[in-house]
Design a protein around this motif. Structure first.
Motif, short mmCIF file in Angstrom:
data_model
loop_
_atom_site.label_atom_id
_atom_site.label_comp_id
_atom_site.label_asym_id
_atom_site.label_seq_id
_atom_site.Cartn_x
_atom_site.Cartn_y
_atom_site.Cartn_z
N THR A 118 10.65 85.65 14.49
CA THR A 118 10.60 84.44 13.67
C THR A 118 10.70 83.11 14.56
OG1 THR A 118 11.38 85.79 11.93
CG2 THR A 118 11.76 83.55 11.55
N ARG A 119 11.79 83.38 15.50
CA ARG A 119 12.28 82.08 16.05
C ARG A 119 10.84 81.52 16.86
NH1 ARG A 119 17.88 84.27 18.27
NH2 ARG A 119 19.23 83.16 16.63
N ALA A 120 10.33 82.65 17.54
CA ALA A 120 8.83 82.26 18.26
C ALA A 120 7.96 81.55 17.54
CB ALA A 120 8.67 83.47 19.13
N LEU A 121 7.77 82.21 16.55
CA LEU A 121 6.51 81.74 15.66
C LEU A 121 6.97 80.32 15.24
CD1 LEU A 121 5.66 85.01 13.64
CD2 LEU A 121 4.45 84.14 15.33
N VAL A 122 8.05 80.27 14.74
CA VAL A 122 8.32 78.96 14.24
C VAL A 122 8.33 77.89 15.30
CG1 VAL A 122 10.21 77.44 13.15
CG2 VAL A 122 9.87 79.71 12.40
#
Length: 318
Positions: A46-50
């Motif tokens: 999630t962090r990477a995609l955001v």
């Protein structure tokens, strides 16, 4: 088109992080669904995609815990979803479809590993039900939103554990002698076979599917394993410190799923098992890498799809 199980020379490797995979990739305006995207590998995904500009919907069995874990991240939405409960799956899908939005990528990440024998729903084995059947029903119910996106990828997070067991066709629910590791292996093989058949039937709608082995990582996935068992496996020492030099960080573990979901290197491909940020090669006797034939066999994939549709009562292609 069938993609071969062979390296493509991605230029990445076992120590590549999800953020590194996304360098130069702009996901602004794109919507991702990441099950379990608030813990362990899912949180790093999630962090990477955001960070690359995406909006991420995180369906969570524990929404309050998820919101706390994801606090401070922009463009993240949390909703309730229990993959072991098909009514919960249907409710989440209905709420999402009612929003009128399309989906650009799905990462089926949530899982349970090596739990004590547990029965859910109509007596289903919990690992098969949660890891596979819940995700099967979710993707099929979300199909209108997935096909509305165009160029969508679905990533099914499997594991090297798939090498432990193929599908036990004579006793899929493991009612005759339960072994937690065999049950986990079967569920992870099911994750891989799901991607094989979804890719085959989804291509006409512009959908490609992949399965991935993220690598060995210490995360909350180990919550059902006693400390003594993890010590005996050589994973940790008596103080809980990681011992296995092959283990990845969560940031590295999230890389292969993120790569499969977003990389232009995979344009026009699909239906393959990936590991260490590349397409995996076939497993050979004694190897500690590669994918077993039973997890990529299209006939077994079609058979599993038919069984899953019968069990869940859901099939977007019926």
């Amino acid at each position: 088109m069938t993609t071969a199980q062979q390296h493509i020379g991605s230029g990445f490797g076992a120590r590549t992080t999800a953020t590194e995979v996304l360098e130069g990739i702009d996901l602004a305006g794109r919507l991702a669904i990441v099950t379990g995207g608030y813990s362990g590998l899912g949180l790093e995904t999630t962090r990477a995609l955001v960070g690359a500009g995406a909006t991420v919907v995180v369906p969570a069995r524990r929404p309050d815990v998820a919101r706390e874990a994801l606090a401070g991240l922009e463009r993240v939405e949390v909703d309730e979803l229990d993959l072991a409960d098909l009514d919960s799956v249907a409710s989440f899908a209905d709420r999402f479809l009612a929003s009128g939005r399309s989906v650009d990528l799905v990462i089926d990440n949530a899982a349970v590993m090596a739990c004590p024998e547990t029965r859910v729903g109509p007596g289903w084995e919990a690992q098969f039900a949660t890891n596979h059947l819940g995700h099967f029903a979710l993707v099929n119910r979300l199909w209108p939103a997935i096909t509305a996106g165009g160029g969508v990828r679905v990533v099914s997070v499997s594991s090297s554990g798939h090498r432990r067991s193929g599908i036990r066709w004579d006793d899929v629910q493991m009612t005759r002698g339960y072994d937690k590791w065999n049950a986990y292996g079967q569920a992870k093989t099911a994750n891989a076979l799901f991607a094989v058949h979804l890719d085959a039937v989804g291509q006409a709608s512009g959908v490609r599917a992949f399965s991935v082995h993220p690598g060995g990582i210490l995360t909350p996935l180990q919550r059902h394993l006693p400390k003594a068992e993890q010590v005996a496996l050589g994973w940790i020492d008596e103080d809980g410190n990681a011992l296995n030099p092959g283990f990845k960080t969560p940031e590295q573990g999230a890389a292969t799923a993120v790569w499969a979901a977003t990389s232009p290197q995979l344009d026009g491909m699909g239906g393959v098992f990936c590991e260490d940020v590349d397409i995996a090669v076939p497993w050979t006797e004694g190897a500690d890498h590669g994918v077993r034939e039973w997890a990529t066999d299209p006939q077994q994939a079609a058979r599993l799809w038919a069984l899953s549709a019968e069990l869940t009562g859901v099939d977007a292609f019926a």
